[in-house]
Design a protein around this motif. Structure first.
Motif, PDB file in Angstrom:
ATOM      1  N   GLN A 226       1.331  20.250   7.689  1.00  0.00           N
ATOM      2  CA  GLN A 226       1.328  18.733   8.050  1.00  0.00           C
ATOM      3  C   GLN A 226      -0.124  19.110   9.294  1.00  0.00           C
ATOM      4  OE1 GLN A 226       4.829  17.893   8.624  1.00  0.00           O
ATOM      5  NE2 GLN A 226       5.734  15.860   7.398  1.00  0.00           N
ATOM      6  N   ALA A 227       0.317  19.682  10.075  1.00  0.00           N
ATOM      7  CA  ALA A 227      -0.652  20.139  10.930  1.00  0.00           C
ATOM      8  C   ALA A 227      -1.862  20.396  10.471  1.00  0.00           C
ATOM      9  CB  ALA A 227       0.398  20.952  11.662  1.00  0.00           C
ATOM     10  N   ALA A 228      -1.987  21.306  10.288  1.00  0.00           N
ATOM     11  CA  ALA A 228      -2.571  22.158   9.146  1.00  0.00           C
ATOM     12  C   ALA A 228      -4.093  21.310   8.487  1.00  0.00           C
ATOM     13  CB  ALA A 228      -2.879  23.367   7.989  1.00  0.00           C
ATOM     14  N   VAL A 229      -2.957  20.591   7.576  1.00  0.00           N
ATOM     15  CA  VAL A 229      -4.322  19.484   6.445  1.00  0.00           C
ATOM     16  C   VAL A 229      -4.677  18.555   7.499  1.00  0.00           C
ATOM     17  CG1 VAL A 229      -3.886  17.713   5.270  1.00  0.00           C
ATOM     18  CG2 VAL A 229      -1.837  19.750   5.071  1.00  0.00           C
ATOM     19  N   VAL A 230      -4.167  17.697   8.868  1.00  0.00           N
ATOM     20  CA  VAL A 230      -4.964  16.680   9.549  1.00  0.00           C
ATOM     21  C   VAL A 230      -6.072  17.868  10.380  1.00  0.00           C
ATOM     22  CG1 VAL A 230      -4.544  15.533  11.899  1.00  0.00           C
ATOM     23  CG2 VAL A 230      -2.959  15.066   9.430  1.00  0.00           C
ATOM     24  N   GLN A 231      -5.785  18.750  10.609  1.00  0.00           N
ATOM     25  CA  GLN A 231      -6.773  19.385  12.030  1.00  0.00           C
ATOM     26  C   GLN A 231      -7.994  20.571  10.847  1.00  0.00           C
ATOM     27  OE1 GLN A 231      -4.870  23.261  13.185  1.00  0.00           O
ATOM     28  NE2 GLN A 231      -6.920  24.150  13.888  1.00  0.00           N
ATOM     29  N   HIS A 232      -8.007  20.753   9.634  1.00  0.00           N
ATOM     30  CA  HIS A 232      -8.483  20.514   8.717  1.00  0.00           C
ATOM     31  C   HIS A 232      -9.604  19.865   7.928  1.00  0.00           C
ATOM     32  CE1 HIS A 232      -7.870  25.142   8.844  1.00  0.00           C
ATOM     33  NE2 HIS A 232      -7.006  24.937   9.061  1.00  0.00           N
ATOM     34  N   GLY A 233      -8.938  18.884   8.366  1.00  0.00           N
ATOM     35  CA  GLY A 233      -9.480  17.408   7.764  1.00  0.00           C
ATOM     36  C   GLY A 233      -9.532  17.554   6.430  1.00  0.00           C
TER      37      GLY A 233
END
Length: 448
Positions: A226-233
């Motif tokens: 969840q964090a990675a999807v937001v971080q990478h856009g």
């Protein structure tokens, strides 16, 4: 005595419950049982054996290979590959038997043994029970040229990826996704597959060392994805479990998209392509009430089974249905595979995003997921759960309280020594109160 085989093979703590001796003996017994059914008639039998990257899989797979070869079965060792890849290769290579060493989403210290019959289908209960009954029976050992031979299959991973790419309905060009491989069996093949399909891919949980499988990553630990999807856009994220037979997803905003929502999206996509047999989806009794309500609105029938992918598969095969699965993300697409396949699920889900141009969150919005609370009650006699009058009276009282706006499901785990109490309600707090109350009754009545 408890049944050795659970809902998904034999599973337990490696080197205590699931030992090298057990792995060898099970393999020999399986060879004898299948030989007696006539499965090997007229040809020299051979088996496909694979594993996930757990350290214990190294000695357990060696024991399985030794057992099979000692029983006169040639072995094709495909190494570290997902469970659905072993099922596919069992069918594609024309093998008489497939064996996968994995405890799926369980923690690293566990391991398990799954058998596949010819065609890549899981063995039915009767065959498993017969294998268990014939463990360590006296037998005449083959000698000389009659013993099995062992060889590696270097093309296995490439062939499996090619198989999945061949069923892709729409390429993923322009889609940016993050894949969480759970430090598991798909750490190499999943990024390769998604990249070959045209996606821009970021990988997390893709560095297995034999000890870190499912540790903080994968479909049972969604926070990092969840964090990675937001971080990478990214447009979406997909999370596999240790043996990659499950897939959960995350939309662009980092919101979870569970197995029920994935099945809802895929059911509509398959119906649009006229590939959803009888407009029917097969799900288990654990699926969220929101899925049932959404599918009813869309004119899709939902048939429910007992919990466990084997029961979903049985109903799909008997009815000729093309889509089924579980809330956990174990999704079965019978036109393309014989078991749940997390990589195939991820591929088709991302393909639907690419083809429609709609965000995953929008597609998943076809259903509203009712708040669902699960309480696992450990150290209880799970076999008595269905018969205890006080427990069943408490369940009936809870169902009356929810008055058709929710539901209660109480069931023994098929793979762990506990009873699961699941409650759905219109409000999360109400579901928690009811679930906690039932858990107290279960613990009081069934404690060991």
């Amino acid at each position: 005595m408890a049944r050795l085989f659970g809902t998904d093979g034999v599973r337990g703590l490696a080197n205590r419950d699931v030992t090298a001796e057990l792995a060898l003996d099970l393999s020999v017994a399986a060879a004898h049982v299948l030989a007696d059914t006539g499965a090997f008639a007229g040809h020299r039998p051979f088996a496909v054996v694979g594993r996930d990257p757990r350290a214990s899989g190294e000695f357990l797979s060696a024991a399985v290979v030794a057992g099979l070869a000692s029983a006169g079965i040639d072995v094709l060792d495909v190494g570290v590959l997902p469970t659905p890849a072993v099922a596919y290769l069992t069918a594609a290579r024309g093998a008489d038997l497939g064996v996968m060493l994995s405890a799926s989403h369980n923690a690293m210290p566990d391991n398990g043994i799954k058998f596949f019959a010819r065609g890549g289908h899981k063995l039915d209960d009767v065959i498993e029970d017969t294998i268990e009954q014939r463990l360590r029976e006296p037998w005449k050992r083959p000698t000389g040229a009659a013993v099995g031979r062992v060889r590696q299959d270097g093309a296995a991973a490439e062939d499996y990826v090619a198989h999945l790419l061949a069923v892709l309905p729409h390429r993923l060009d322009g889609v940016h996704l993050v894949v969480d491989c759970a430090h598991g069996a798909a750490s190499v093949v999943a990024p390769a597959l998604l990249t070959a399909a045209g996606a821009r891919v970021d990988v997390i949980g893709g560095e297995p060392d034999g000890l870190n499988i499912n540790e903080g990553y994968g479909s049972t630990h969604m926070g990092n994805l969840q964090a990675a999807v937001v971080q990478h856009g990214a447009d979406l994220g997909v999370a596999l479990d240790g043996d990659a037979d499950r897939c959960l997803a995350v939309d662009a905003g980092g919101e979870l998209v569970d197995g029920d929502q994935i099945m809802a999206v895929l059911a509509l996509a398959l119906r649009e392509r006229q590939a959803l047999t009888d407009d029917t989806l097969v799900a288990t009794v654990m699926s969220n009430l929101g899925l049932l309500q959404a599918m009813e609105r869309e004119g899709i029938v939902v048939e429910q089974t007992a919990v466990g992918d084997r029961y979903v598969l049985e109903r799909m095969r008997s009815g000729g249905f093309t889509l089924g699965g579980e809330q956990s993300g174990h999704v079965i697409l019978s036109d393309h595979g014989t078991t749940g396949d997390g990589m195939l699920t991820a591929l088709l889900l991302a393909s639907q995003v690419a083809q429609t141009g709609r965000p995953l969150g929008d597609l998943a919005g076809v259903m509203r997921r009712l708040p669902q609370v699960m309480v696992n009650v450990a150290d209880v006699d799970k076999a008595r759960a269905a018969d205890d009058e006080h427990v069943q009276a408490a369940v009936r009282e809870a169902e009356f309280e929810l008055a058709g706006q929710g539901r209660v499901l109480l069931r023994p785990s098929g793979t762990e020594p506990l009873v699961r109490v699941m409650v759905e309600a219109g409000e999360a707090e109400h579901a928690k109160i009811v679930a906690d109350r039932l858990a107290v009754v279960v613990k009081a009545r069934l404690a060991l």
